[in-house]
Design a protein around this motif. Structure first.
Motif, short mmCIF file in Angstrom:
data_model
loop_
_atom_site.label_atom_id
_atom_site.label_comp_id
_atom_site.label_asym_id
_atom_site.label_seq_id
_atom_site.Cartn_x
_atom_site.Cartn_y
_atom_site.Cartn_z
N SER A 226 -59.35 32.63 92.20
CA SER A 226 -59.47 34.00 91.69
C SER A 226 -58.11 34.68 91.62
CB SER A 226 -60.42 34.81 92.58
OG SER A 226 -59.96 34.83 93.91
N SER B 270 -74.89 41.25 93.68
CA SER B 270 -73.48 41.12 94.04
C SER B 270 -73.27 41.39 95.52
CB SER B 270 -72.62 42.06 93.20
OG SER B 270 -72.92 43.41 93.50
N LEU B 271 -73.99 42.36 96.06
CA LEU B 271 -73.89 42.63 97.49
C LEU B 271 -74.50 41.49 98.31
CD1 LEU B 271 -74.80 46.44 97.69
CD2 LEU B 271 -72.57 45.40 98.09
N PHE C 196 -75.00 38.23 97.59
CA PHE C 196 -74.25 36.96 97.59
C PHE C 196 -73.00 37.05 98.46
CE2 PHE C 196 -76.24 36.08 93.22
CZ PHE C 196 -77.29 35.39 93.81
N ASN C 197 -72.27 38.18 98.35
CA ASN C 197 -71.07 38.32 99.15
C ASN C 197 -71.40 38.55 100.62
OD1 ASN C 197 -68.53 38.38 97.33
ND2 ASN C 197 -70.00 39.65 96.23
N THR C 198 -72.54 39.18 100.89
CA THR C 198 -72.96 39.35 102.29
C THR C 198 -73.32 38.01 102.90
OG1 THR C 198 -73.78 41.58 101.81
CG2 THR C 198 -74.60 40.51 103.80
N GLU D 54 -72.09 35.16 102.01
CA GLU D 54 -70.82 34.47 102.21
C GLU D 54 -70.12 34.97 103.48
OE1 GLU D 54 -67.96 31.66 101.42
OE2 GLU D 54 -69.89 31.98 100.41
N PHE D 55 -70.23 36.27 103.75
CA PHE D 55 -69.61 36.82 104.96
C PHE D 55 -70.26 36.23 106.22
CE2 PHE D 55 -70.08 40.09 108.31
CZ PHE D 55 -68.77 40.13 108.75
N PHE E 155 -60.17 37.73 99.31
CA PHE E 155 -61.62 37.93 99.28
C PHE E 155 -62.39 36.75 99.87
CE2 PHE E 155 -60.48 41.39 96.61
CZ PHE E 155 -61.54 42.29 96.69
N GLN E 156 -61.69 35.74 100.34
CA GLN E 156 -62.36 34.65 101.02
C GLN E 156 -62.36 34.86 102.54
OE1 GLN E 156 -63.82 32.38 99.02
NE2 GLN E 156 -62.96 33.56 97.33
N LEU F 290 -64.60 40.29 103.17
CA LEU F 290 -66.03 40.14 102.89
C LEU F 290 -66.90 41.08 103.71
CD1 LEU F 290 -66.26 36.24 102.66
CD2 LEU F 290 -66.50 37.86 100.78
N PHE G 63 -68.63 44.00 101.99
CA PHE G 63 -69.90 43.81 101.29
C PHE G 63 -71.07 43.86 102.26
CE2 PHE G 63 -66.63 41.76 98.72
CZ PHE G 63 -66.86 42.37 97.49
#
Length: 487
Positions: free
Chosen positions: A90, A218-219, A221-223, A225-226, A449-450, A455, A458
């Motif tokens: 990204s 969007s929230l 998926f990123n949550t 991932e967190f 953002f990784q 994260l 989110f």
């Protein structure tokens, strides 16, 4: 062709189509409206609709899908570059976009030619220096892989722009000719136009729903991932908030939730009594002349930007409270930024919110209930206390809950008025912070953002979304139940 010009051309063609479609229908009927199935305006609207709607929908879809398609193509070629530089794909893609946009800016300002931009090589040209001549600042030197990717990005985008312009104009002209051919006296133009308008309304509603779904996804998926990189138990149950982008962060949400609810509670303690009393006065006591002046004056507060409220908290309310409760007064307050500062200013912001909703709800109570109370010998104050307020109570509670959800989501007043300390304390004169303020701070700057430190924003947003959604649903349920009693 620029998008704005393309839109203007489509709208101009639709306007011409409206006039010609109307004239063609009238000429087919010999100028007699009575021989037409529909009013002449419907024939013109049919042509305009079939010119503008398909073309503009296709344009909007193309503007959304083209960047996705171009970036997907470029990303596939940048996997090796991302692996070599040990940077997320990204971030590499962000560099490509900056260089591509910089080349476009340089061409527009005459620094380089299109041919030079397409054939530029890092071996012979300092790309960063050349773009700086056009006023484009790049954070780091541009290597050959990024430059080549940026050139391909520009090439694919240029091809896409040409295809977009051709396709949209083809749709517009095709719709123009087809609809103009339909403009005969027997054509049911009114039915077609009304059906088209109904579908447009359905589409608008679907866009609103899909936007909400997109935000939620969007929230989510990123949550997710967190929580893959940080334990959920520590996030929800830890009392320590100490992010560190170098590692070893403690990201407990409890101090942030405490600050959020504490500030919101003080704001409601300020806004609810003042707003409710103002609503009772305006609806039951004020004359029409006073109401016509006072109600708009109160609602002016709702139009003030929240950043202005934040500055008011920082420059006026904070120093005032410090002079009263600080070292020069009672000695409770050590700085102007505190829970009390943000709570008081946020309460002022919420006054028109509570007042307007409560005023409308009180006015919705049937006049017959007032007349019945007066007929039994009750005074105005007794009628308000024993009849009007109990009848309006469900709606007032709903208004308060909606105001609470507004307070929970506030950011700028908290950032400027409450401080940035994440702590659990009962002292309203200490600095604290909220969930929204930390979302801003965690996403400010060059965050990776990784990493869990980025994260977590989110996860905070998802938690806040669930809380405010629950409050809104509960408030709407109460208001709906209230409305059903008197409709």
């Amino acid at each position: 062709m620029p998008t704005s010009w393309l839109v203007l051309i489509v709208l101009a063609l639709a306007a011409v189509g409206y006039v010609l479609g109307r004239q063609r229908a009238l000429s087919g009927a010999g100028g007699d409206n009575r021989k037409l199935h529909s009013l002449p305006s419907y024939y013109g609207s049919n042509v305009a609709m079939k010119v503008a709607v398909p073309a503009l929908i296709a344009l909007a879809a193309w503007l959304i899908l083209q960047p996705l398609a171009v970036e997907t193509t470029i990303r596939a070629d940048l996997a090796e570059e991302a692996e070599r530089s040990e940077r997320p794909i990204s971030l590499v893609m962000s560099d490509v976009r900056r260089v591509a946009n910089g080349l476009d800016t340089a061409i527009e300002r005459g620094v380089i030619t299109r041919e030079r931009a397409a054939n530029m090589r890092t071996e012979f040209t300092d790309v960063r220096e050349r773009l700086a001549e056009a006023g484009v600042a790049l954070g780091s030197a541009v290597n050959s892989n990024v430059l080549e990717a940026a050139q391909r990005y520009r090439g694919f985008s240029a091809i896409g722009d040409i295809a977009r312009t051709s396709f949209v104009l083809l749709l517009a002209v095709g719709g123009f000719l087809y609809a103009l051919r339909e403009s005969t006296p027997d054509f049911r133009a009114r039915n077609t136009v009304e059906t088209g308008v109904r579908y447009l309304l359905i589409t608008a509603a679907c866009i609103a729903i899909l936007t909400t779904i997109g935000i939620i996804l969007s929230l989510v998926f990123n949550t997710i991932e967190f929580f893959r990189v940080y334990p959920a138990t520590e996030f929800f149950f830890s009392t320590t908030w100490s992010p560190s982008f170098g590692g070893g962060s403690e990201l407990g949400i409890l101090p942030l939730l405490w600050g959020t609810f504490y500030i919101s509670l003080i704001a409601l303690l300020v806004a609810v009594p003042i707003g409710l009393f103002a609503a009772v006065y305006l609806s039951e006591y004020a004359s029409k002349k006073v109401r016509g002046v006072a109600k708009p004056a109160i609602e002016i507060l709702a139009g003030i930007p929240t950043i202005v409220y934040g500055l008011f908290a920082l420059l006026t309310v904070g120093p005032l409270l410090l002079s009263v409760f600080g070292d020069g007064g009672l000695g409770w307050m050590r700085a102007g930024t505190a829970v009390m500062t943000a709570g008081l200013v946020m309460g002022i912001m919420l006054i028109p919110f509570v007042s307007s909703l409560s005023d409308d709800i009180i006015n919705a109570v049937p006049q017959s209930m007032r007349d019945g109370s007066y007929g039994l010998g009750a005074t105005k104050s007794e009628t308000i206390k024993q009849v009007i307020l109990p009848a309006a109570l469900p709606g007032i509670v709903g208004a308060i809950l909606l105001a609470a959800s507004r307070a929970i989501g506030e950011t700028m007043i908290v950032v400027l008025g409450a401080g940035a300390a994440a702590r659990i304390s009962g002292n309203p004169f200490e600095a604290m912070t909220t969930v929204t303020a930390k979302i801003v701070s965690q996403l400010t700057g060059d965050a990776d953002f990784q990493s869990p430190e980025a994260l977590v924003a989110f996860a905070l947003g998802m938690t806040l979304f669930v809380i405010t959604l629950g409050l809104n649903v509960f408030a709407l349920y109460i208001v709906r139940k209230y409305r059903e009693q008197y409709e």
